[in-house]
Design an enzyme around this catalytic site. Sequence first.
Site, mmCIF file in Angstrom:
data_model
loop_
_atom_site.group_PDB
_atom_site.id
_atom_site.type_symbol
_atom_site.label_atom_id
_atom_site.label_comp_id
_atom_site.label_asym_id
_atom_site.label_seq_id
_atom_site.Cartn_x
_atom_site.Cartn_y
_atom_site.Cartn_z
ATOM 1 C CE LYS A 196 13.988 43.494 70.034
ATOM 2 N NZ LYS A 196 13.136 42.677 69.157
ATOM 3 C CB ILE A 197 19.848 45.994 66.571
ATOM 4 C CG1 ILE A 197 19.773 45.391 67.983
ATOM 5 C CG2 ILE A 197 21.256 46.500 66.275
ATOM 6 C CD1 ILE A 197 20.559 44.097 68.166
ATOM 7 C CB THR A 216 26.836 43.988 65.215
ATOM 8 O OG1 THR A 216 25.622 44.511 64.658
ATOM 9 C CG2 THR A 216 27.952 45.002 65.086
ATOM 10 N NE ARG A 228 23.709 34.930 67.378
ATOM 11 C CZ ARG A 228 23.608 35.951 68.230
ATOM 12 N NH1 ARG A 228 24.287 37.057 68.020
ATOM 13 N NH2 ARG A 228 22.847 35.865 69.299
ATOM 14 C CG ASP A 237 30.604 42.576 68.087
ATOM 15 O OD1 ASP A 237 31.677 42.673 68.724
ATOM 16 O OD2 ASP A 237 29.500 42.414 68.642
ATOM 17 C CD GLU A 294 30.617 34.650 68.012
ATOM 18 O OE1 GLU A 294 30.616 35.491 67.102
ATOM 19 O OE2 GLU A 294 29.963 34.774 69.060
ATOM 20 C CG HIS A 318 29.189 38.174 70.370
ATOM 21 N ND1 HIS A 318 28.708 37.078 69.719
ATOM 22 C CD2 HIS A 318 28.096 38.910 70.681
ATOM 23 C CE1 HIS A 318 27.390 37.138 69.650
ATOM 24 N NE2 HIS A 318 26.996 38.258 70.232
ATOM 25 C CD GLN A 319 34.093 45.359 72.152
ATOM 26 O OE1 GLN A 319 35.200 44.854 72.139
ATOM 27 N NE2 GLN A 319 33.893 46.620 72.510
ATOM 28 C CG PHE A 336 26.332 41.942 74.852
ATOM 29 C CD1 PHE A 336 27.364 41.302 74.207
ATOM 30 C CD2 PHE A 336 26.249 41.833 76.236
ATOM 31 C CE1 PHE A 336 28.301 40.560 74.914
ATOM 32 C CE2 PHE A 336 27.180 41.095 76.955
ATOM 33 C CZ PHE A 336 28.213 40.456 76.286
HETATM 34 P P1 NAI Z 1 14.755 41.799 65.947
HETATM 35 O O1 NAI Z 1 14.056 40.487 66.033
HETATM 36 O O2 NAI Z 1 14.166 42.998 66.624
HETATM 37 O O3 NAI Z 1 14.955 42.192 64.399
HETATM 38 C C1 NAI Z 1 15.365 41.297 63.414
HETATM 39 C C2 NAI Z 1 14.812 41.817 62.085
HETATM 40 O O4 NAI Z 1 15.319 40.986 61.050
HETATM 41 C C3 NAI Z 1 13.284 41.759 62.018
HETATM 42 O O5 NAI Z 1 12.776 42.998 61.556
HETATM 43 C C4 NAI Z 1 13.012 40.637 61.021
HETATM 44 O O6 NAI Z 1 11.825 40.852 60.257
HETATM 45 C C5 NAI Z 1 14.255 40.731 60.155
HETATM 46 N N1 NAI Z 1 14.489 39.523 59.371
HETATM 47 C C6 NAI Z 1 14.172 38.238 59.667
HETATM 48 N N2 NAI Z 1 14.536 37.428 58.648
HETATM 49 C C7 NAI Z 1 15.106 38.228 57.718
HETATM 50 C C8 NAI Z 1 15.670 37.993 56.443
HETATM 51 N N3 NAI Z 1 15.703 36.756 55.919
HETATM 52 N N4 NAI Z 1 16.177 39.030 55.777
HETATM 53 C C9 NAI Z 1 16.120 40.287 56.274
HETATM 54 N N5 NAI Z 1 15.583 40.575 57.475
HETATM 55 C C10 NAI Z 1 15.080 39.555 58.171
HETATM 56 O O7 NAI Z 1 16.239 41.534 66.441
HETATM 57 P P2 NAI Z 1 17.286 42.578 67.001
HETATM 58 O O8 NAI Z 1 17.107 42.717 68.472
HETATM 59 O O9 NAI Z 1 17.273 43.791 66.158
HETATM 60 O O10 NAI Z 1 18.648 41.762 66.783
HETATM 61 C C11 NAI Z 1 19.113 41.438 65.484
HETATM 62 C C12 NAI Z 1 20.234 40.418 65.601
HETATM 63 O O11 NAI Z 1 21.361 41.031 66.235
HETATM 64 C C13 NAI Z 1 19.911 39.215 66.517
HETATM 65 O O12 NAI Z 1 19.238 38.189 65.813
HETATM 66 C C14 NAI Z 1 21.274 38.757 66.966
HETATM 67 O O13 NAI Z 1 21.734 37.784 66.064
HETATM 68 C C15 NAI Z 1 22.130 40.022 66.850
HETATM 69 N N6 NAI Z 1 22.595 40.507 68.145
HETATM 70 C C16 NAI Z 1 23.919 40.735 68.311
HETATM 71 C C17 NAI Z 1 24.425 41.203 69.507
HETATM 72 C C18 NAI Z 1 25.871 41.497 69.690
HETATM 73 O O14 NAI Z 1 26.313 41.679 70.838
HETATM 74 N N7 NAI Z 1 26.651 41.589 68.635
HETATM 75 C C19 NAI Z 1 23.521 41.427 70.646
HETATM 76 C C20 NAI Z 1 22.126 41.235 70.354
HETATM 77 C C21 NAI Z 1 21.679 40.761 69.137
#
Ligand code: NAI
Length: 349
Positions: free
Chosen positions: A156-157, A235, A237, A261, A266, A298-299, A301
């Site tokens: 999604k992101i 952004t 982990r 981020d 952290e 970690h902002q 979101f």
């Molecule tokens: P999502 O689940 O929609 O997308 C994750 C993507 O990564 C998927 O397309 C998946 O196939 C792919 N993926 C899985 N394993 C992989 C690998 N080994 N190599 C490459 N791609 C791989 O998750 P979304 O919502 O896009 O979030 C992504 C990450 O962003 C979260 O897991 C979280 O750690 C982080 N995050 C950070 C925030 C912040 O405030 N900084 C807030 C929300 C999420």
Amino acid sequence: MEDVRISFFDTKPFDQEFFDRMNAQYDYTIKYFRSRLTPDSAVLSQGSNVVCAFVNDIISAPVIDALEANGIRLIALRCAGYNNVDFRAAFGRIHVVRVPAYSPYAVAEHAVALMLSLNRKTHRAFYRTRDSNFNINGLLGFDMFGKTAGVIGTGKIGKVAANILRGFGMEVLAYDAFPDEQFAIQTGVKYVDLDTLYRKSEIITLHCPLTRDTYHLIENKSIAKMKDGVMIINTGRGQLIDTPDLIEALKTGKVGSAGLDVYEEESAYFFEDFSTTVISDDVLARLLSFHNVLVTSHQGFFTREALESIAEVTLDNIRDFFQDKKLVNEICYQCERNTCHKQESGRCF
Ligand code: NAI
């Protein structure tokens, strides 16, 4: 329906504000605790049947034992990431739900904000002009138009970030364990292998989850494959990057700049005010000493829209649990591996 009593851990004033406002429609009893969830603080959940937790709460096997003993039936994560949960320990005992998406725009826009600041050095220009220093030496940037960005993880992101960067006129290369070819066709994003992405990208941005496969994805060997002066944005982990390796590469100039981020360690610092104490984490302190590193706490979101959505989806998840409905946002260790066979009830167990 059973009375819903929620123990809410790691509460910040903004959590309470948004949850109280949304809870007017649900009328659950919420006890807010400033403390993070740890083996020591798990005792606070006594008298509740739900625990609401965030990214830095420790949901380990001993915590799950303690929560179960206190009668907790549901852990409602108010975040998307779940690498802090021992799902094996929870399975069959306490259901775990999360908020899979609250605003992919919030995080993707923050990633791009980091890129723009690092490129055009607005974080430095701000301090110069405040000090009546209107010299622009050292603030030279580059046109992003026509350059190449590498997006790792196009969920999604990552997809929103890729779209924004395409809007800038950038070439976007992507790597994902499960590529979305339709997305590639629609947007002109090109899926490539990781080595190609490393070799060709001026900017690399991480949007994949933290898993065994992605732990320290960015380290000496992968950095060596990148362009000299590459910009790295994280952004996702903190543990996606081996921070000492990143620091070495920043010192030699191999990595030209970094926008972080998230940070491996952290949980000891982020979200809290240490402005009157000394930072004892030498790695973090070294990162903060680079003028070409931008650390945010970690902002990603942290937008109004995301906080409203987090409160609403979390309280909906809790309502669905107590109304014996399908738990669309339940997650378990089998879901993580795409091998979960949900029961007829729509639950993992
Ligand atoms: P999502 O689940 O929609 O997308 C994750 C993507 O990564 C998927 O397309 C998946 O196939 C792919 N993926 C899985 N394993 C992989 C690998 N080994 N190599 C490459 N791609 C791989 O998750 P979304 O919502 O896009 O979030 C992504 C990450 O962003 C979260 O897991 C979280 O750690 C982080 N995050 C950070 C925030 C912040 O405030 N900084 C807030 C929300 C999420």
